[in-house]
Design a protein around this motif. Structure first.
Motif: not given
Length: 246
Positions: A1-8, A154-159, A162-168
């Protein structure tokens, strides 16, 4: 998960870096008021004010993206993306080059150059400004689409994303809005360029005609040209007002 976040986060940071090119290009256009000449500069005063506001919005979105990347990395305990001067130096320029026509080059020979440049401005430069705004509009549209694609992939699999989706989501809509405004600036700048070119031709003809003994026919032709110019000026001003209000 952290690798995906770093890539995102790195993908968002790469888009933010491209805003550097957008900021640089818009700053060049906004700061080059003299190209409109004394006779036409008053026409674009309101447009130039809105250009400056557009530049401020670009800075605001760029800062938002920077804070989102930093906050995302801090929240998930991953290292923030390091600045990449090589990639930044490789960013494409959105500033269109000025291409002089043969007629424009001839005008720059002798004392007529100073008269035309001071009074009527530089239609060749204004044409390049319009193309720069079109380049900016396309780049902003592409960046918005890329950011939306990053979120979908990238984001659908993250718990708890929601806040990140809203801001972006807010930033993506802001960038799309910036793209629409940039396209409008391009169209407006093109219209002003036509007006400046008409003014330049009229002044050039007036200077050349008065350099020799003017005949009645010459004066009549100039009067007709001035009347046509007045109609074109009114049409251009109406168009600018409509675009600024729209």
């Amino acid at each position: 998960m952290s690798g995906q976040i770093v890539r995102h986060a790195a993908q968002i940071e790469a888009v933010r870096m491209r805003f550097v090119a957008v900021h640089r290009a818009s700053a060049v256009v906004v700061g080059d008021e003299v190209v409109y000449g004394r006779l036409c500069r008053w026409v674009v005063e309101t447009v130039l004010e809105k250009h400056a506001r557009q530049d401020e919005l670009v800075e605001y979105v760029e800062e938002n993206l920077r804070l989102i990347v930093a906050g995302l990395c801090d929240l998930y305990g991953v290292k923030r993306p390091e600045p990449d001067p090589v990639r930044e130096a490789a960013l494409p320029s959105l500033i269109a080059q000025v291409e002089e026509t043969a007629a424009t080059a001839m005008e720059r020979i002798g004392p007529l150059k100073d008269v035309l440049d001071e009074l009527t401005g530089r239609p060749d430069v204004i044409t390049a400004h319009a193309l720069t705004w079109y380049n900016i509009a396309v780049e902003q549209r592409d960046m918005a689409n890329e950011l939306a694609g990053f979120l979908d992939h990238d984001v659908p699999g993250w718990a708890g994303a929601e806040e990140h989706l809203r801001l972006m989501g807010h930033n993506i809509e802001a960038i799309r809005g910036l793209s629409s405004v940039s396209a409008a600036f391009a169209e407006i700048t093109e219209s002003v360029g036509v007006l400046v070119a008409q003014t330049r031709r009229l002044v050039r003809e007036l200077v050349v005609s008065l350099a020799v003994a003017p005949t009645d026919a010459t004066l009549w032709r100039l009067a007709c040209r001035i009347a046509v110019y007045g109609v074109a000026l009114n049409a251009t001003l109406t168009h600018l007002e409509n675009r600024l209000e729209g």
